[in-house]
Structures are given as structure tokens and as C-alpha cells.
Scaffold this motif. Structure first.
Motif, mmCIF file in Angstrom:
data_model
loop_
_atom_site.group_PDB
_atom_site.id
_atom_site.type_symbol
_atom_site.label_atom_id
_atom_site.label_comp_id
_atom_site.label_asym_id
_atom_site.label_seq_id
_atom_site.Cartn_x
_atom_site.Cartn_y
_atom_site.Cartn_z
ATOM 1 N N THR A 194 27.085 90.283 35.146
ATOM 2 C CA THR A 194 26.675 89.547 33.957
ATOM 3 C C THR A 194 27.369 90.105 32.729
ATOM 4 O OG1 THR A 194 24.505 89.078 34.908
ATOM 5 C CG2 THR A 194 24.712 88.875 32.518
ATOM 6 N N LYS A 195 28.059 89.233 31.997
ATOM 7 C CA LYS A 195 28.732 89.660 30.771
ATOM 8 C C LYS A 195 27.738 89.637 29.617
ATOM 9 C CE LYS A 195 33.116 87.695 32.335
ATOM 10 N NZ LYS A 195 34.128 86.634 32.118
ATOM 11 N N GLN A 196 27.817 90.635 28.767
ATOM 12 C CA GLN A 196 26.960 90.691 27.595
ATOM 13 C C GLN A 196 27.537 89.807 26.497
ATOM 14 O OE1 GLN A 196 23.913 92.253 27.317
ATOM 15 N NE2 GLN A 196 24.199 92.542 29.530
ATOM 16 N N ARG A 197 26.746 88.897 26.005
ATOM 17 C CA ARG A 197 27.199 87.995 24.944
ATOM 18 C C ARG A 197 26.742 88.529 23.586
ATOM 19 N NH1 ARG A 197 31.085 85.794 27.814
ATOM 20 N NH2 ARG A 197 30.458 84.089 29.206
ATOM 21 N N PRO A 198 27.536 88.289 22.550
ATOM 22 C CA PRO A 198 27.185 88.787 21.217
ATOM 23 C C PRO A 198 26.227 87.872 20.467
ATOM 24 C CG PRO A 198 29.324 87.746 21.118
ATOM 25 C CD PRO A 198 28.877 87.676 22.562
ATOM 26 N N PHE A 199 25.363 87.192 21.200
ATOM 27 C CA PHE A 199 24.371 86.333 20.561
ATOM 28 C C PHE A 199 23.104 86.350 21.400
ATOM 29 C CE2 PHE A 199 27.621 83.766 22.786
ATOM 30 C CZ PHE A 199 26.887 83.241 23.833
ATOM 31 N N HIS A 200 22.000 86.047 20.738
ATOM 32 C CA HIS A 200 20.691 85.985 21.388
ATOM 33 C C HIS A 200 20.586 84.652 22.125
ATOM 34 C CE1 HIS A 200 16.543 86.827 22.138
ATOM 35 N NE2 HIS A 200 16.068 85.930 21.291
ATOM 36 N N ILE A 201 19.975 84.643 23.303
ATOM 37 C CA ILE A 201 19.853 83.420 24.102
ATOM 38 C C ILE A 201 18.380 83.122 24.366
ATOM 39 C CG2 ILE A 201 20.411 82.289 26.289
ATOM 40 C CD1 ILE A 201 22.869 84.138 26.467
ATOM 41 N N ILE A 202 17.965 81.907 24.049
ATOM 42 C CA ILE A 202 16.617 81.419 24.360
ATOM 43 C C ILE A 202 16.779 80.214 25.276
ATOM 44 C CG2 ILE A 202 14.472 80.466 23.446
ATOM 45 C CD1 ILE A 202 15.081 81.878 20.811
ATOM 46 N N LYS A 203 16.187 80.277 26.452
ATOM 47 C CA LYS A 203 16.341 79.207 27.439
ATOM 48 C C LYS A 203 15.069 78.377 27.556
ATOM 49 C CE LYS A 203 19.692 81.592 30.414
ATOM 50 N NZ LYS A 203 19.925 82.088 31.802
ATOM 51 N N ILE A 204 15.228 77.077 27.339
ATOM 52 C CA ILE A 204 14.128 76.119 27.478
ATOM 53 C C ILE A 204 14.419 75.235 28.689
ATOM 54 C CG2 ILE A 204 12.854 74.237 26.392
ATOM 55 C CD1 ILE A 204 12.558 76.911 24.943
ATOM 56 N N GLY A 205 13.480 75.198 29.623
ATOM 57 C CA GLY A 205 13.595 74.299 30.765
ATOM 58 C C GLY A 205 12.655 73.116 30.598
ATOM 59 N N LEU A 206 13.145 71.928 30.879
ATOM 60 C CA LEU A 206 12.329 70.713 30.783
ATOM 61 C C LEU A 206 12.034 70.172 32.175
ATOM 62 C CD1 LEU A 206 13.984 68.705 27.846
ATOM 63 C CD2 LEU A 206 12.114 70.383 27.756
ATOM 64 N N ASN A 207 10.804 69.770 32.377
ATOM 65 C CA ASN A 207 10.434 69.138 33.642
ATOM 66 C C ASN A 207 9.286 68.170 33.394
ATOM 67 O OD1 ASN A 207 10.524 68.485 36.313
ATOM 68 N ND2 ASN A 207 9.736 70.437 37.072
ATOM 69 N N LEU A 208 9.049 67.308 34.367
ATOM 70 C CA LEU A 208 7.968 66.332 34.336
ATOM 71 C C LEU A 208 7.338 66.275 35.729
ATOM 72 C CD1 LEU A 208 9.737 63.422 32.422
ATOM 73 C CD2 LEU A 208 7.662 64.590 31.641
ATOM 74 N N PRO A 209 6.115 65.758 35.839
ATOM 75 C CA PRO A 209 5.580 65.505 37.181
ATOM 76 C C PRO A 209 6.570 64.659 37.975
ATOM 77 C CG PRO A 209 3.880 65.165 35.519
ATOM 78 C CD PRO A 209 5.162 65.401 34.766
ATOM 79 N N ARG A 210 6.698 64.960 39.252
ATOM 80 C CA ARG A 210 7.770 64.365 40.059
ATOM 81 C C ARG A 210 7.755 62.840 40.019
ATOM 82 N NH1 ARG A 210 9.434 66.842 45.758
ATOM 83 N NH2 ARG A 210 9.901 68.485 44.260
ATOM 84 N N GLU A 211 6.585 62.221 40.143
ATOM 85 C CA GLU A 211 6.540 60.756 40.160
ATOM 86 C C GLU A 211 7.058 60.165 38.858
ATOM 87 O OE1 GLU A 211 2.906 58.940 41.311
ATOM 88 O OE2 GLU A 211 2.816 59.922 43.273
ATOM 89 N N LEU A 212 6.728 60.815 37.740
ATOM 90 C CA LEU A 212 7.187 60.328 36.443
ATOM 91 C C LEU A 212 8.699 60.520 36.299
ATOM 92 C CD1 LEU A 212 6.671 59.143 33.686
ATOM 93 C CD2 LEU A 212 5.951 61.413 32.881
#
Length: 311
Positions: A194-212
Motif C-alpha cells: 500500500t502506497k502512502q498518499r499525501p491526503f486524507h481519505i474518507i470512504k463512503i459506501g452506498l447500498n440499498l436493500p437488494r430488491e430495491l
């Protein structure tokens, strides 16, 4: 009284907000809302939206959406260009530098997990391969199906065979073309560092109920047909041998144009294959423990989380 010298404060680190998730979940809409909130710009992490010739079938942001926030790496390349994830890492980081020159926050939005990983963690540099090697493997896939490629990879590189999404022909072909070009296992080029990046990272994952989510996928495919997907794919028929067009939404229409299926069956297969694709995307993203999951309409909660997490 002598004044106490002030210690210069460190500049606030730049922040990259990643918006990831399966197809049709609502990443584009959320990314635009966040870009407007933070007055910043968006980099696309979709492995097909780079290509100018592929618009309807890749669900690119509409003209109206593109006008609401500046987007990068959409319509930036041709299907004839040899553009891979290593190229994306290099160009994406260059674009990030440009955005961070004027903004404290940037957005990376898309459903291609490998491309997101390349920006956040770096990607192992792979040797270049001849286009004819890729074209031959694509032809083998078209003629013999994915099982033949799976068996070839299993014999050539058992380690990577057990690591890769074995139902993803593009990943298998990528590995085989490197193996055939170098004579070395594909796994030998994967250092997992893993390379160190010179910026802060915030990861947002999106999901919904499977049928929707599946309902949204089906409605999106219907909308694509109304927007002219058949015409778009027909115009690309001379280029069907290119790797970029080995894509859900295109290959099923090619089969209809070949006369091997009728149009309603092709549309049904696009829906089914897109649902399978979404499932594979979620399998990938669920392995990323850095992702923080929300539903796409939880904008206030997402903003609150970003503000609490930002350095």
C-alpha cells in the motif's frame, strides 16, 4: 513585555472523499450533492465512462448533471486507446493535484473497485502487452466462453486463480495476457503493498436493500433502451472486438444483432447480467474494511460523518 512567538500551524491536509457502491445505487447524485456542498470537483472511477463512444450503456452523468459539478475522466479517451488501471492511477493522481491546488476536498465516485484501490493505495505496475495478444484472448473468449479461459489461468497461475473473481472475463484476460507476454505468473507482479498518499481519505459506501437495488437496475435498463441503447451499440458493431466493448449492455445487444437472440431476451439478459455485476461489486467492496456504509438518501448523515472524520 516580550511577545511569545507564534508557532506556525501546519496546513490542513487535503481530503479525498470516495463514493463507492454497486451500479444504479445513486453514486452520481450523491457525488454531485457533495461536490456542491464542498464547492469542489469529481473524478470518475468507472472503467467504462472514460470512453467517448460509450455513453448510454455506461450510464454516464447526463448533460444536466455534468453542468452541476465539474467532472474529470469522463469522455476523456477513445475505445481505441490502450487505457488501463495503471494509466488511470497516474492520470487520476495528476487530476487530484490540480483539484487540491484550489480546493481542500476532492471527490472520487464510481463502481470500479480496482480503480478506486489504485488511487487510494496504488497499483502494482504491470508490463505492457501487445494489443494482438489481448485481441486473440478476447476472440478465444467469444468463441469458447469463460470456462476455457478459467482452465487456462488455473494451469498457468493457480495462486491468482484462487484470488481473482473467476467470473470476470476481463480480469482473467488481463492476467493471461501478462502471463503469455512475459512467461511469468501474474501473481508474481502483485506485491500487495500500500502506497502512502499525501491526503486524507474518507470512504463512503452506498447500498440499498437488494430488491430495491434490483428494481432500480431494471428501470435503468428500460430507460437506456428508451434513450437509444440499440442505436448506440449498432454503431459500435465494427469495434466489438475491443476489450472496452466486452461490457454488460453491449455484448447482449451484439448477440441480438447477430441474430442469436431476440430483443426482449437480450434486454432481459442485460438486466440479469447487470444484477450479477452489482453482486460482484458488493462482494469486492465488502472486503474493504475502510468503507463506511450508508443508503444514498442519507445525505445529512453522510455529511455529518465526513465532518466528524475529517482531520
Amino acid at each position: 513585555m516580550t511577545a511569545i512567538p507564534q508557532t506556525p500551524s501546519h496546513p490542513k491536509p487535503k481530503t479525498l472523499i470516495v463514493i463507492a457502491g454497486p451500479t444504479a445505487v445513486g453514486k452520481t447524485e450523491l457525488a454531485i450533492k457533495l461536490a456542491q456542498h464542498f464547492n469542489t470537483e469529481i473524478i470518475s472511477a468507472d472503467s467504462r465512462q472514460f470512453f467517448r463512444e460509450m455513453s448510454i450503456g455506461t450510464a454516464k452523468p447526463s448533460v444536466e448533471e455534468l453542468a452541476q459539478a465539474k467532472h474529470h475522466l469522463i469522455n476523456s479517451h477513445s475505445i481505441n486507446d490502450n487505457f488501463n488501471v495503471g494509466d488511470f492511477e497516474k492520470q487520476g493522481l495528476e487530476v487530484l493535484d490540480q483539484i487540491f491546488a484550489d480546493h481542500d476536498v476532492a471527490l472520487l465516485a464510481g463502481g470500479s473497485g480496482l480503480y478506486i484501490k489504485a488511487i487510494c493505495e496504488g497499483f502494482d505496475e504491470l508490463p505492457s502487452v501487445k494489443p494482438e495478444t489481448r485481441e486473440r484472448l478476447n476472440a478465444e473468449y467469444a468463441l469458447n466462453g469463460i470456462v476455457a479461459l478459467q482452465e487456462k489461468l488455473k494451469l498457468a497461475d493457480l495462486q491468482y486463480y484462487h484470488e481473482v473473481d473467476i467470473n470476470n472475463p476481463q480480469r482473467i484476460i488481463r492476467a493471461l495476457e501478462v502471463i503469455e507476454s512475459t512467461g511469468k505468473p501474474f501473481s508474481s507482479y502483485r506485491t500487495a503493498s500500500t502506497k502512502q498518499r499525501p491526503f486524507h481519505i474518507i470512504k463512503i459506501g452506498l447500498n440499498l436493500p437488494r430488491e430495491l437495488l434490483y428494481q432500480r437496475i431494471n428501470l435503468r435498463v428500460d430507460a437506456m433502451m428508451e434513450q437509444g441503447l440499440l442505436t448506440e451499440v449498432t454503431g459500435l458493431l465494427p469495434y466489438r472486438h475491443l476489450n472496452a466493448l466486452n461490457t454488460v449492455g453491449y455484448k447482449e445487444i451484439f448477440e441480438y444483432l447477430d441474430g442469436t437472440t431476440d430483443l426482449p431476451a437480450a434486454i432481459s439478459m442485460i438486466k440479469q447480467n447487470t444484477r450479477h455485476f452489482a453482486k460482484r461489486q458488493l462482494t469486492w467492496f465488502n472486503k474493504d474494511k475502510g468503507l463506511n456504509w450508508f443508503q444514498p438518501d442519507q445525505v445529512d448523515a453522510i455529511l455529518s460523518f465526513i465532518q466528524q472524520t475529517a482531520i
